[in-house]
Design an enzyme around this catalytic site. Structure first.
Site, mmCIF file in Angstrom:
data_model
loop_
_atom_site.group_PDB
_atom_site.id
_atom_site.type_symbol
_atom_site.label_atom_id
_atom_site.label_comp_id
_atom_site.label_asym_id
_atom_site.label_seq_id
_atom_site.Cartn_x
_atom_site.Cartn_y
_atom_site.Cartn_z
ATOM 1 N N ALA A 6 0.835 -1.208 0.000
ATOM 2 C CA ALA A 6 0.000 0.000 0.000
ATOM 3 C C ALA A 6 0.865 1.252 0.000
ATOM 4 C CB ALA A 6 -0.931 -0.001 1.206
ATOM 5 N N SER A 48 10.868 1.049 -4.945
ATOM 6 C CA SER A 48 10.552 1.489 -6.306
ATOM 7 C C SER A 48 11.793 1.992 -7.037
ATOM 8 C CB SER A 48 9.517 2.616 -6.243
ATOM 9 O OG SER A 48 9.389 3.265 -7.496
ATOM 10 N N GLU A 93 11.780 4.441 -8.827
ATOM 11 C CA GLU A 93 11.746 5.910 -8.760
ATOM 12 C C GLU A 93 12.746 6.448 -7.742
ATOM 13 O OE1 GLU A 93 9.990 8.460 -10.296
ATOM 14 O OE2 GLU A 93 9.169 7.084 -11.788
ATOM 15 N N TYR A 106 6.964 11.091 -3.731
ATOM 16 C CA TYR A 106 6.743 9.638 -3.767
ATOM 17 C C TYR A 106 8.082 8.916 -3.668
ATOM 18 C CZ TYR A 106 6.029 4.983 -5.712
ATOM 19 O OH TYR A 106 6.042 3.622 -5.911
#
Length: 319
Positions: free
Chosen positions: A79, A123, A125, A147
């Site tokens: 999540a 991630s 990213e 993020y």
């Protein structure tokens, strides 16, 4: 029978992981937020096979209760507020859900179920403005969004709880992974959806931002197997999960339009500066050789097959 607890079970990865674990004979529990209009479409086919628990990554007590009541063998923390564009607009919420939410989960495991094996969804990213290509587990992080830096926090928290408290805690540094279950706000699904609508005469245009961004795109259904494999090892570790191939957004667009017989796709596509990120991530390409050698994992779905899967699914939805 092994028990697994999944946060984000109603999301893309959560739904594929739940199906995967059920096939392995697991008892599957999933954490869902209380909502007036639950969004369960991705898990409709398995709703009678999973146990849903109302809790929230923003509420420590509910996470404590979820873990102490289920006492799972494995916990998968999937999540997050995962849409990068939204993270620029809502950095505080993104950080609370994605960074502090992971920390709350680790605290709950430490105090209430220390035997549980813990997977953190990291991630690509996090690499952001990359130091070198391809990116490995040792590539420095240079996050370019809230993020991304929230994921860096959660990643390092996972390492700290592994080293400091002896938890079996792993991070999977997953590069972009897509599917027909991807949210419509993500660029790949935005493309496949628009191509389906243009093909069926329901739309005439696709509006995008940076067409030159290069990404390492795989299939989410393949990547959840890697998550599971990490928790089957004797010792916890972190792994890059990727295909090792890069394609531009324009490549994805071209391939999607070619599947419906449109060669001159440029006349249907418009670029809009408002879709550009304040700080762009130009190139992500992963080296998952460690996962190949230690986990025995390799991606199974080629790029063209992934694009076809998504376009076909969106055409079927509209038909």
């Amino acid at each position: 029978m092994k028990k697994a607890l999944i946060t984000g079970i109603t999301g893309q990865d959560g739904s594929y992981l739940a199906e995967f674990l059920l096939k392995k004979g697991y008892e599957v529990h999933g954490i869902v937020r209380r909502q007036s209009s639950p969004n369960y479409w991705r898990i409709e086919g398995i709703l009678d096979k999973v146990n849903l628990i109302e809790a929230d990554l923003g509420d420590q007590m509910s996470l404590n209760a979820s873990i102490s009541e289920t006492m799972p063998d494995e916990i998968y923390n999937l999540a997050a507020q995962s849409f990068v564009k939204t993270s620029f607009r809502e950095p505080v919420y993104t950080s609370d859900a994605t960074a502090i939410g992971a920390l709350r989960m680790l605290e709950a495991v430490k105090y209430h179920s220390k035997h549980s094996k813990f997977y953190q969804a990291s991630s690509s990213e996090m690499f952001g403005k990359v130091a070198h290509t391809p990116q490995t587990e040792n590539t420095p992080f240079h996050p370019r969004s809230s993020y991304a830096f929230s994921k860096v926090f959660a990643h390092h928290a996972t390492i700290n709880y592994r080293e400091g408290y002896g938890l079996f805690a792993c991070s999977g540094i997953c590069f972009n992974h897509e599917s027909p279950r991807r949210g419509i706000e993500f660029v790949t699904r935005k493309i496949s959806d628009a191509v389906a609508r243009i093909h069926l005469g329901k739309s005439k245009q696709l509006v995008l931002g940076n067409m030159d961004a290069k990404r390492d795109w795989g299939f989410a259904g393949d990547y959840v197997e890697a998550m599971w494999l990490m928790l089957q090892q004797k010792t916890p570790d972190d792994f890059v999960i990727s295909t090792g191939e890069t394609h531009t957004v324009a490549d994805f667009v071209s391939e999607a339009f070619s599947l419906v017989g449109i060669a001159n796709w440029e006349k249907y596509v418009k670029t809009d500066p408002s879709f550009m990120r304040p700080s762009e991530v130009d190139l992500l390409k992963g080296d998952s050789s460690k996962a190949h050698s230690k986990l025995g994992w390799k991606p199974k779905t080629p790029f063209k097959a992934l694009v076809k899967m998504m376009v076909d699914a969106d055409i079927a939805r509209y038909e």
